[in-house]
Design a protein around this motif. Structure first.
Motif, PDB file in Angstrom:
ATOM      1  N   GLY B   1     -11.467   6.860  17.348  1.00  0.00           N
ATOM      2  CA  GLY B   1     -10.992   7.628  16.216  1.00  0.00           C
ATOM      3  C   GLY B   1     -11.152   6.842  14.923  1.00  0.00           C
ATOM      4  N   GLU B   2     -10.718   7.475  13.850  1.00  0.00           N
ATOM      5  CA  GLU B   2     -10.874   6.809  12.554  1.00  0.00           C
ATOM      6  C   GLU B   2      -9.807   5.730  12.412  1.00  0.00           C
ATOM      7  N   ASP B   3     -10.173   4.621  11.809  1.00  0.00           N
ATOM      8  CA  ASP B   3      -9.242   3.530  11.632  1.00  0.00           C
ATOM      9  C   ASP B   3      -9.637   2.741  10.398  1.00  0.00           C
ATOM     10  N   VAL B   4      -8.626   2.235   9.699  1.00  0.00           N
ATOM     11  CA  VAL B   4      -8.847   1.397   8.530  1.00  0.00           C
ATOM     12  C   VAL B   4      -7.978   0.162   8.697  1.00  0.00           C
ATOM     13  N   GLU B   5      -8.564  -1.012   8.555  1.00  0.00           N
ATOM     14  CA  GLU B   5      -7.816  -2.249   8.772  1.00  0.00           C
ATOM     15  C   GLU B   5      -7.863  -3.137   7.538  1.00  0.00           C
ATOM     16  N   GLN B   6      -6.729  -3.750   7.265  1.00  0.00           N
ATOM     17  CA  GLN B   6      -6.611  -4.681   6.159  1.00  0.00           C
ATOM     18  C   GLN B   6      -5.763  -5.855   6.610  1.00  0.00           C
ATOM     19  N   SER B   7      -5.988  -7.014   5.984  1.00  0.00           N
ATOM     20  CA  SER B   7      -5.066  -8.117   6.193  1.00  0.00           C
ATOM     21  C   SER B   7      -3.769  -7.779   5.466  1.00  0.00           C
ATOM     22  N   LEU B   8      -2.655  -8.299   5.945  1.00  0.00           N
ATOM     23  CA  LEU B   8      -1.352  -7.843   5.458  1.00  0.00           C
ATOM     24  C   LEU B   8      -0.862  -8.583   4.227  1.00  0.00           C
ATOM     25  N   PHE B   9      -1.383  -9.785   3.988  1.00  0.00           N
ATOM     26  CA  PHE B   9      -0.791 -10.589   2.917  1.00  0.00           C
ATOM     27  C   PHE B   9      -1.843 -11.453   2.256  1.00  0.00           C
ATOM     28  N   LEU B  10      -1.732 -11.603   0.917  1.00  0.00           N
ATOM     29  CA  LEU B  10      -2.611 -12.470   0.151  1.00  0.00           C
ATOM     30  C   LEU B  10      -1.802 -13.102  -0.973  1.00  0.00           C
ATOM     31  N   SER B  11      -1.927 -14.411  -1.116  1.00  0.00           N
ATOM     32  CA  SER B  11      -1.220 -15.116  -2.182  1.00  0.00           C
ATOM     33  C   SER B  11      -2.251 -15.812  -3.070  1.00  0.00           C
ATOM     34  N   VAL B  12      -2.135 -15.611  -4.397  1.00  0.00           N
ATOM     35  CA  VAL B  12      -3.084 -16.228  -5.320  1.00  0.00           C
ATOM     36  C   VAL B  12      -2.326 -16.799  -6.513  1.00  0.00           C
ATOM     37  N   ARG B  13      -2.988 -17.723  -7.171  1.00  0.00           N
ATOM     38  CA  ARG B  13      -2.417 -18.312  -8.382  1.00  0.00           C
ATOM     39  C   ARG B  13      -2.803 -17.446  -9.585  1.00  0.00           C
ATOM     40  N   TYR B  33     -11.353   4.566  -1.218  1.00  0.00           N
ATOM     41  CA  TYR B  33     -10.414   4.453  -2.331  1.00  0.00           C
ATOM     42  C   TYR B  33      -9.604   3.170  -2.230  1.00  0.00           C
ATOM     43  N   TRP B  34      -9.157   2.728  -3.410  1.00  0.00           N
ATOM     44  CA  TRP B  34      -8.150   1.675  -3.488  1.00  0.00           C
ATOM     45  C   TRP B  34      -6.954   2.206  -4.275  1.00  0.00           C
ATOM     46  N   TYR B  35      -5.774   2.069  -3.652  1.00  0.00           N
ATOM     47  CA  TYR B  35      -4.522   2.470  -4.282  1.00  0.00           C
ATOM     48  C   TYR B  35      -3.643   1.237  -4.453  1.00  0.00           C
ATOM     49  N   LYS B  36      -2.787   1.295  -5.477  1.00  0.00           N
ATOM     50  CA  LYS B  36      -1.817   0.230  -5.752  1.00  0.00           C
ATOM     51  C   LYS B  36      -0.409   0.812  -5.657  1.00  0.00           C
ATOM     52  N   GLN B  37       0.498   0.089  -4.984  1.00  0.00           N
ATOM     53  CA  GLN B  37       1.882   0.523  -4.902  1.00  0.00           C
ATOM     54  C   GLN B  37       2.794  -0.600  -5.372  1.00  0.00           C
ATOM     55  N   GLU B  38       3.499  -0.355  -6.443  1.00  0.00           N
ATOM     56  CA  GLU B  38       4.499  -1.306  -6.919  1.00  0.00           C
ATOM     57  C   GLU B  38       5.820  -1.037  -6.199  1.00  0.00           C
ATOM     58  N   ILE B  86       1.398  -3.855  -3.404  1.00  0.00           N
ATOM     59  CA  ILE B  86       0.701  -3.592  -2.149  1.00  0.00           C
ATOM     60  C   ILE B  86      -0.539  -2.767  -2.475  1.00  0.00           C
ATOM     61  N   TYR B  87      -1.665  -3.163  -1.906  1.00  0.00           N
ATOM     62  CA  TYR B  87      -2.929  -2.478  -2.163  1.00  0.00           C
ATOM     63  C   TYR B  87      -3.394  -1.806  -0.872  1.00  0.00           C
ATOM     64  N   PHE B  88      -3.657  -0.518  -0.967  1.00  0.00           N
ATOM     65  CA  PHE B  88      -4.081   0.267   0.186  1.00  0.00           C
ATOM     66  C   PHE B  88      -5.544   0.674   0.032  1.00  0.00           C
ATOM     67  N   CYS B  89      -6.268   0.492   1.104  1.00  0.00           N
ATOM     68  CA  CYS B  89      -7.626   1.005   1.228  1.00  0.00           C
ATOM     69  C   CYS B  89      -7.519   2.350   1.945  1.00  0.00           C
ATOM     70  N   ALA B  90      -8.366   3.310   1.582  1.00  0.00           N
ATOM     71  CA  ALA B  90      -8.338   4.614   2.241  1.00  0.00           C
ATOM     72  C   ALA B  90      -9.745   5.194   2.269  1.00  0.00           C
ATOM     73  N   GLU B  91      -9.999   6.006   3.292  1.00  0.00           N
ATOM     74  CA  GLU B  91     -11.310   6.641   3.403  1.00  0.00           C
ATOM     75  C   GLU B  91     -11.137   8.123   3.679  1.00  0.00           C
ATOM     76  N   THR B  92     -12.155   8.860   3.328  1.00  0.00           N
ATOM     77  CA  THR B  92     -12.228  10.271   3.701  1.00  0.00           C
ATOM     78  C   THR B  92     -13.144  10.370   4.905  1.00  0.00           C
ATOM     79  N   PRO B  93     -12.577  10.622   6.085  1.00  0.00           N
ATOM     80  CA  PRO B  93     -13.416  10.671   7.271  1.00  0.00           C
ATOM     81  C   PRO B  93     -14.191  11.963   7.361  1.00  0.00           C
TER      82      PRO B  93
END
Lengths: 112, 113
Positions: B1-13, B33-38, B86-93
């Motif tokens: 089936g359709e699946d989208v995977e991302q790493s859960l955490f990123l820390s930057v200076r 798509y890329w979405y941002k959630q504050e 939090i940044y979400f990746c999304a696709e239209t399958p």
């Protein structure tokens, strides 16, 4: 400005109660969606509707119900059958002319 | 089936570049798509890319798409504390109806001084 309004922002539910979350949009979008968000689990689709008076179950519909009597409105009822309702609920809308979804600001539901 | 995977955490200076990665399974995806959630807020559409493009740039944001590897990335240049979210990746399958989006679990970006 057009957008999606979710209310209330915070909602508390007692055990055994049904509660209804409101979602209203003035974007003239045909399709509307309800998602549940739990920490670290991303978004899970509860229900969606592509046209008035029609809706489809998503991946986690058990314990929830919806209606779509008007194009602008897509309320979600969390019933007493939903055993773990504490979560952040997001409503979204789109149509064939839009790119992606427009989201509301969410409702945080807590069982007390 | 359709699946989208991302790493859960990123820390930057602060001031460095951030790169958030995403992989998807549906090779017929049309838009990604890329979405941002504050904190405590809904998702805000940041940018999107059509599947026949390799790259899209929008101010500090650069999206790279490798269709062969089904890999999508979001680069944020000169990362600021306001980019913490939090940044979400999304696709239209291809099999979904009516612009149904499949979301990843989200990558939490923490920006520190």
């Amino acid at each position: 400005d057009g957008g999606i309004t979710q209310s209330p922002k915070y909602l508390f539910r007692k055990e055994g109660q049904n509660v209804t979350l409101s979602c209203e949009q003035n974007l003239n979008h045909d399709a509307m969606y309800w998602y549940r968000q739990d920490p670290g689990q991303g978004l899970r689709l509860i229900y969606y509707s592509q046209i008035v008076n029609d809706f489809q179950k998503g991946d986690i519909a058990e314990g929830y119900s919806v209606s779509r009597e008007k194009k602008e409105s897509f309320p979600l009822t969390v019933t007493s059958a939903q055993k773990n309702p504490t979560a952040f609920y997001l409503c979204a809308s789109t149509d064939t002319r839009a790119y992606g979804y427009t989201f509301g600001s969410g409702t945080r539901l807590t069982v007390v | 089936g359709e699946d989208v995977e991302q790493s859960l955490f990123l820390s930057v200076r602060e001031g460095d570049s951030s790169v958030i990665n995403c992989t998807y399974t549906d090779s017929s995806s049309t838009y990604l798509y890329w979405y941002k959630q504050e904190p405590g807020a809904g998702l805000q559409l940041l940018t999107y890319i059509f599947s026949n493009m390799d790259m899209k740039q929008d101010q500090r944001l650069t999206v790279l798409l490798n269709k062969k590897d089904k890999h999508l990335s979001l680069r944020i240049a000169d990362t600021q504390t306001g980019d913490s979210a939090i940044y979400f990746c999304a696709e239209t399958p291809s099999s979904g109806g009516y612009n149904k989006l499949i979301f990843g679990a989200g990558t939490r970006l923490a920006v520190h001084p």
